[in-house]
Design an enzyme around this catalytic site. Structure first.
Site, short mmCIF file in Angstrom:
data_model
loop_
_atom_site.label_atom_id
_atom_site.label_comp_id
_atom_site.label_asym_id
_atom_site.label_seq_id
_atom_site.Cartn_x
_atom_site.Cartn_y
_atom_site.Cartn_z
N HIS A 86 -4.35 57.80 29.76
CA HIS A 86 -3.37 58.84 30.09
C HIS A 86 -2.20 58.84 29.11
CE1 HIS A 86 -0.48 56.16 32.38
NE2 HIS A 86 -1.57 55.47 32.64
N ASP A 88 0.59 60.62 29.85
CA ASP A 88 1.84 60.84 30.58
C ASP A 88 2.46 59.49 30.94
OD1 ASP A 88 -0.23 60.31 32.52
OD2 ASP A 88 1.08 61.06 34.11
N ASP A 125 1.95 51.29 29.24
CA ASP A 125 1.31 52.13 30.26
C ASP A 125 1.59 53.60 29.97
OD1 ASP A 125 0.20 53.11 32.58
OD2 ASP A 125 1.79 52.41 33.90
N GLU A 158 -1.89 61.10 35.27
CA GLU A 158 -2.27 59.86 35.96
C GLU A 158 -1.13 59.36 36.81
OE1 GLU A 158 -3.11 55.76 37.02
OE2 GLU A 158 -1.38 56.45 35.90
N GLU A 159 0.08 59.41 36.27
CA GLU A 159 1.23 58.84 36.98
C GLU A 159 1.65 59.69 38.19
OE1 GLU A 159 1.90 55.94 36.52
OE2 GLU A 159 1.90 55.35 34.41
N ASP A 185 -5.98 50.27 30.54
CA ASP A 185 -4.79 50.67 31.31
C ASP A 185 -4.47 49.58 32.32
OD1 ASP A 185 -2.71 52.31 32.07
OD2 ASP A 185 -3.94 53.52 33.44
N HIS A 432 6.56 50.73 34.37
CA HIS A 432 7.30 51.47 35.42
C HIS A 432 8.74 50.97 35.57
CE1 HIS A 432 3.53 53.09 37.77
NE2 HIS A 432 3.28 52.96 36.48
N1 BES Z 1 -1.93 51.58 34.64
C1 BES Z 1 -1.43 51.68 35.96
C2 BES Z 1 -2.26 50.90 36.95
C3 BES Z 1 -2.35 49.42 36.73
C4 BES Z 1 -1.26 48.70 36.29
C5 BES Z 1 -3.52 48.77 36.98
C6 BES Z 1 -1.37 47.33 36.07
C7 BES Z 1 -3.62 47.41 36.79
C8 BES Z 1 -2.54 46.68 36.32
C9 BES Z 1 -1.37 53.15 36.35
O1 BES Z 1 -0.78 53.94 35.37
C10 BES Z 1 -0.49 53.29 37.56
O2 BES Z 1 0.68 53.06 37.45
N2 BES Z 1 -1.05 53.68 38.72
C11 BES Z 1 -0.27 53.94 39.87
C12 BES Z 1 -1.02 54.80 40.83
C13 BES Z 1 -0.94 56.27 40.54
C14 BES Z 1 -1.70 57.03 41.60
C15 BES Z 1 0.47 56.77 40.45
C16 BES Z 1 0.05 52.66 40.60
O3 BES Z 1 -0.72 51.69 40.56
O4 BES Z 1 1.11 52.64 41.23
MN MN Z 2 -1.52 53.49 33.50
MN MN Z 3 1.45 53.67 35.53
#
Ligand code: BES
Ligand code: MN
Ligand code: MN
Length: 462
Positions: A86, A88, A125, A158-159, A185, A432
């Site tokens: 992603h 974004d 990320d 994705e975010e 990711d 984040h």
């Molecule tokens: N890359 C992350 C997910 C992640 C981070 C997996 C670290 C394993 C280790 C992804 O961009 C993310 O932040 N996902 C969100 C969920 C999404 C639906 C907003 C999350 O996990 O909060």
């Molecule tokens: Mn991610």
């Molecule tokens: Mn993320």
């Protein structure tokens, strides 16, 4: 392969400069104010994929932000890898906690990254990790070494829950047909402890609104006699977990697959120092579900967290007020075989049932996502293992992660294909958070490792 690796070595500076340009475009998908920048970022990805040697690169419109699709088909007889990522990023807030501008990438050394890390929102990320794939692809094309067919699908939502990517996949099944989805990711355990992510948690994200009286009131004139929605919301939230930090929502654990004693033993063998964990976060103790270790709490156990809570007077000084409304954003991380639909429904029913009559509650589900587990006895996984052995000199540890990438379960459902999560970040890279960064070691290690994935995958598949 030697040529590919020397090309990478010679182009390290160039790749880093290009990543910086990528990071300078503020592609915050959540905030409509950045809509044009998100599109500019899609165009940047398109431009770079084209320069790297893709034959077809398209920007696909969706109801939200666009998806960038690219491909290079070598021979229909060869296996096809679909790279997902992603472009974004999360909002950079709170801005005042950043040591440098979130969209002004700078390189700084840290204790964990003595070779330097690049600081910017999206560094790890996922722009930095997406860019490794583009760079590796360029290095392979430049040397006429591409032993697989390649497809790229880089999305811009994705975010915010990949809301339109499901539709895009459903409508483009043939275009996206592949043997494996490869993505970066996620993270490794440490730079000298490689690992491959083999599981992700699901997510149910909910917003609640509690309404008391029809208007804000004087807290002296009415206080003590009228339900204060903030007091009540806090009590309701507090009751969602018990003294052992178990979640009290009826039926919440019904579908949780309990790990066996052997599985639990194996996962606790992963290198982990609780003292280091605590000192990194500057906390005197950890906090979580009774009876489980920190590694288990962040991988095989479901959780409930308040992400934000607000209402009433939060300005300077004091204002005596009994507010009319209170709000909270609550997320639950899910594990196999919980489903987000099931959990959202159970939450909603329970939350409404525990509200006293003095208030009204409104529960609004946001995005959700299914947990995912990926197999390790497949050529798809073995290729990743071999690639990491090649570049790290160690066998990577399969590890389940606590984060969520809802689209992984969807790939399985819609495209009938498994994913391999070959991530290179570190959990301490502050994704984040303010001062997100990505180690240069990690960035270059990723670029070096990815071509080996294709090499071993084509070998194992033929
Ligand atoms: N890359 C992350 C997910 C992640 C981070 C997996 C670290 C394993 C280790 C992804 O961009 C993310 O932040 N996902 C969100 C969920 C999404 C639906 C907003 C999350 O996990 O909060
Ligand atoms: Mn991610
Ligand atoms: Mn993320």
């Amino acid at each position: 392969m030697n040529n590919v690796q020397s090309y990478i070595e010679e182009n390290k500076e160039k790749f880093l400069e290009e990543l910086k340009s990528f990071l300078r475009i503020p592609s915050v998908s959540a905030d409509p104010a950045f809509k044009d920048d998100v599109r500019k970022t899609a165009e940047f990805v398109k431009e770079r994929l084209t320069a790297a040697g893709a034959d077809i690169v398209e920007i696909h419109e969706t109801k939200g932000h666009p998806v960038v699709y690219g491909e290079k088909m070598i021979d229909p007889a060869l296996p096809t890898v679909l790279v997902y990522g992603h472009y974004d990023v999360q909002p950079p807030d709170p801005l005042d906690l950043w040591d440098s501008g979130p969209f002004e990438p700078v390189i700084k050394k840290t204790e964990i990254h003595p070779d330097g890390a690049i600081f910017a929102r999206g560094a790890c990320d996922d722009k930095g990790q997406v860019y490794m794939h583009i760079a590796a692809f360029e290095a392979m094309n430049a040397n006429g070494f591409l032993p697989v067919n390649m497809k790229f699908m880089i999305e811009g939502e994705e975010e915010i829950g990949s809301e339109n990517l499901g539709t895009f996949c459903k409508e483009n099944k043939e275009k996206l047909a592949c043997d494996v989805v490869l993505l970066s990711d996620t993270s490794v355990i440490a730079n000298d402890v490689p690992s491959i992510t083999v599981g992700l948690r699901g997510l149910s994200y909910i917003e609640v609104e509690v309404t008391g009286p029809n208007r804000d009131l004087h807290s002296g004139v009415y206080g003590g006699a009228v339900g204060n929605p903030i007091n009540i919301l806090c009590k309701m939230i507090a009751s969602l977990t018990d003294e052992n930090n178990h979640i009290t929502i009826p039926g919440f654990y019904d579908n949780v697959v309990e790990a066996t004693a052997e599985e639990r033993h194996a996962m606790n063998q992963a290198p982990f120092s609780l003292d280091q964990y605590k000192s990194d976060l500057k906390v005197d103790d950890v906090h979580g579900e009774e009876g489980f270790t920190t590694l288990e709490r962040t991988s095989i156990r479901p959780t409930l967290d308040v992400n934000g809570i607000w209402g009433g007077y939060i300005g300077e000084g004091a204002k005596t007020v009994l507010p009319s409304k209170a709000y909270a954003k609550i997320s639950m991380r899910l594990v196999p075989n919980q489903t987000d639909e099931e959990i959202t429904e159970k939450f909603q029913k329970h939350f409404e049932s525990i509200a006293p009559k003095s208030v009204k509650v409104k529960v609004t589900p946001h995005h959700g996502g299914m947990p995912a587990v990926t197999p390790i006895d497949t050529p798809e996984y073995k290729a990743a293992e071999k690639a990491m052995i090649q570049t790290y000199g160690k066998t990577p540890i399969p590890q389940r992660s606590g984060g969520s990438i809802p689209i992984i379960a969807l790939f399985e459902k819609e495209l009938n294909v498994k994913s391999v999560m070959l991530g290179f970040g570190l959990d301490s890279d502050d994704i984040h958070s303010p001062n997100e960064h990505y180690g240069l070691f990690n960035f270059y290690k990723g670029i070096e490792t990815i071509p080996y994935y294709y090499h071993y995958y084509s070998e194992l598949k033929s």
